[in-house]
Design a protein around this motif. Sequence first.
Motif, short mmCIF file in Angstrom:
data_model
loop_
_atom_site.label_atom_id
_atom_site.label_comp_id
_atom_site.label_asym_id
_atom_site.label_seq_id
_atom_site.Cartn_x
_atom_site.Cartn_y
_atom_site.Cartn_z
N THR A 30 7.55 14.86 5.49
CA THR A 30 8.30 13.61 5.54
C THR A 30 8.38 13.11 6.98
N LEU A 31 8.64 14.04 7.90
CA LEU A 31 8.75 13.63 9.31
C LEU A 31 7.42 13.06 9.81
N ALA A 32 6.31 13.69 9.39
CA ALA A 32 4.99 13.17 9.80
C ALA A 32 4.80 11.76 9.23
N ALA A 33 5.25 11.55 7.98
CA ALA A 33 5.12 10.23 7.36
C ALA A 33 5.98 9.20 8.10
N ILE A 34 7.18 9.61 8.51
CA ILE A 34 8.04 8.70 9.27
C ILE A 34 7.35 8.30 10.57
N ARG A 35 6.78 9.30 11.25
CA ARG A 35 6.10 9.01 12.53
C ARG A 35 4.98 8.00 12.33
N LEU A 36 4.16 8.22 11.30
CA LEU A 36 3.02 7.33 11.07
C LEU A 36 3.49 5.92 10.70
N HIS B 144 -4.69 9.47 1.53
CA HIS B 144 -3.58 10.35 1.14
C HIS B 144 -3.71 11.76 1.66
N ILE B 145 -4.01 11.93 2.94
CA ILE B 145 -4.03 13.28 3.51
C ILE B 145 -2.63 13.60 4.01
N ARG B 146 -2.01 14.56 3.37
CA ARG B 146 -0.62 14.88 3.71
C ARG B 146 -0.46 15.29 5.16
N GLY B 147 0.57 14.79 5.79
CA GLY B 147 0.84 15.16 7.18
C GLY B 147 -0.03 14.41 8.16
N GLN B 148 -1.09 13.71 7.64
CA GLN B 148 -1.97 13.02 8.57
C GLN B 148 -2.06 11.52 8.32
N THR B 149 -2.38 11.15 7.08
CA THR B 149 -2.54 9.71 6.82
C THR B 149 -1.57 9.26 5.75
#
Lengths: 285, 278
Positions: A59-65, A224-229
């Motif tokens: 979730t945090l990675a998604a927030i950052r992106l 849809h790469i989790r933690g990345q895109t």
Amino acid sequence: MQRPSIIRSVEPRWVKPTLFVVTGLFLAVLVLLPLAVVIIEGLRKGWQAYWSAVSDPMTLAAIRLTFLAAAVAVPLNTLFGLAAAWTITKFDFRGRTLLLTLIDLPFSVSPVIAGLVYVLLFGLQGVLGPWLQAHDLQIIFATPGIILATIFVTFPFVARELIPVMQAQGTEQEEAARVLGASGWTTFFKVTLPNIKWGLFYGVILCNARAMGEFGAVSVVSGHIRGQTNTLPLHVEILFNEYNFAASFAVASLLTLLALLSLILRSYVEWRGEQETKSATKGTV
Amino acid sequence: MSLLLKRKSILPGFGLGLAYTSFYLGLVILLPLAALFWRSHTLGAAEIWNVVTAPRVLASYRISFGCSLVAAAVNIVFGLPLAWVLARYKFPGRRLVDAALDLPIALPTAVAGITLTALFAPNGWLGAPLESLGIHVAYTPLGITVALVFIGLPFVVRTVLPVLEELDAEYEEAAACLGATWWQTITRVVWPEVRGASITGFTLAFARSVGEYGSVVFIAGNMPMKTEITPLLIITKLEEYDYAGATALGASSLIISFIFLLGINQLQRHYELKRGAH
């Protein structure tokens, strides 16, 4: 604008209550219930589960992106909005109507098609795909693609807000400043910008809300790469499709909060704008 | 560039402004859209025709355009009274209602999608009672329509409300003084004034709905031939690496919605002229 009107005297007695009940119910179903669902479903498994869903590394990675995409798209589109509104409202030129129509174009293009065009341009099978691959550049299924798609769908927001505001203000004040010897930039920063600041702010809020919430266009180019895109809205989708409803609604509540914040800011900006117009008209009378 | 100017101006920045505006517009919007049409051009007419007339595609058009039309009509039916209430009555919480109306624009579509699904699913708050009445909402075209009503509402209200606010209550008063009934005043005085704005609002809601994806995919169920919308079909084709199919479908739905918008713009201009004539 609001005044009691004589039409009230001919208005049948059933009209007002009926209107209020019908519109009230309609709004309750479309606005209040969805908000309640987000909160209740998000907290269904308790605060602990809510917190662990929200603070999950993915979730945090998604927030950052999501923040990164908005941080690039919003300033670029704001700059464009200012330039376009200045050109369109301060000058009379050939092709003006065409330019106006083209600016509105992204509004009538499906977000899915917005994503599709970038895949056709930059994807492996795309026009520039082989060249990009030869130079080891990746746009589709990577962060640049997400940023580009976000720029596309939020493209008209600032320009659309500014154009009517600047149109209504005309060019007299700027011309006076120029005649009095102000430079172009001084004229813009000291005369134009203070006049349009609330409209500009309003446009930026809308642009940002859409940038952070965009789903369709980003979904096509993300991979849809989790933690990345994975952006926040895409993360909501993944969790929901995994039947992890509580976590999905917990993450969705963050986006809902963002939407509510945008609406509050928007109302505030509108109210400030009205206040200033009122005091300005009082000053001249 | 100054050759384009119709009238000379002492204000600076025309050349720079126009150059930057055109450059950015071209790079971000026109170039990618051109890629879509260039790609579909290389396909050949027969291939495009085969793609866009496949039964599954035709079914998706029926669902996308049909549900969008119904949803935009529902928004007119409820949006006009809503705008009327906001423009003509004073009541506590009016500002709150006004702000809440924009929720569908501010709320990310994916959030709207999962929320409406939870609400209208067979075990949801509204889904369960409706189910016992034999009305299935989620995973049917009705569910798609509900989602499209949600996202389209602000477009109708926001277009009609300013017109109603600007429409002087004097006209209505004059009609009332001359002995018109309430219904006559509404249909003969108010409606002609807001007809143009209603058509614009309808068009905007419809255009948005036809391309809508996020709020629909969750509640739709996405069964081919039954509840599959065109934007989803484009994504499905892309995921199957059927780039030709996705391109043909994307280009054709873009053209269909442009033709539709153009037609309705003409209709609206017709009513605007009529309105200006008297």
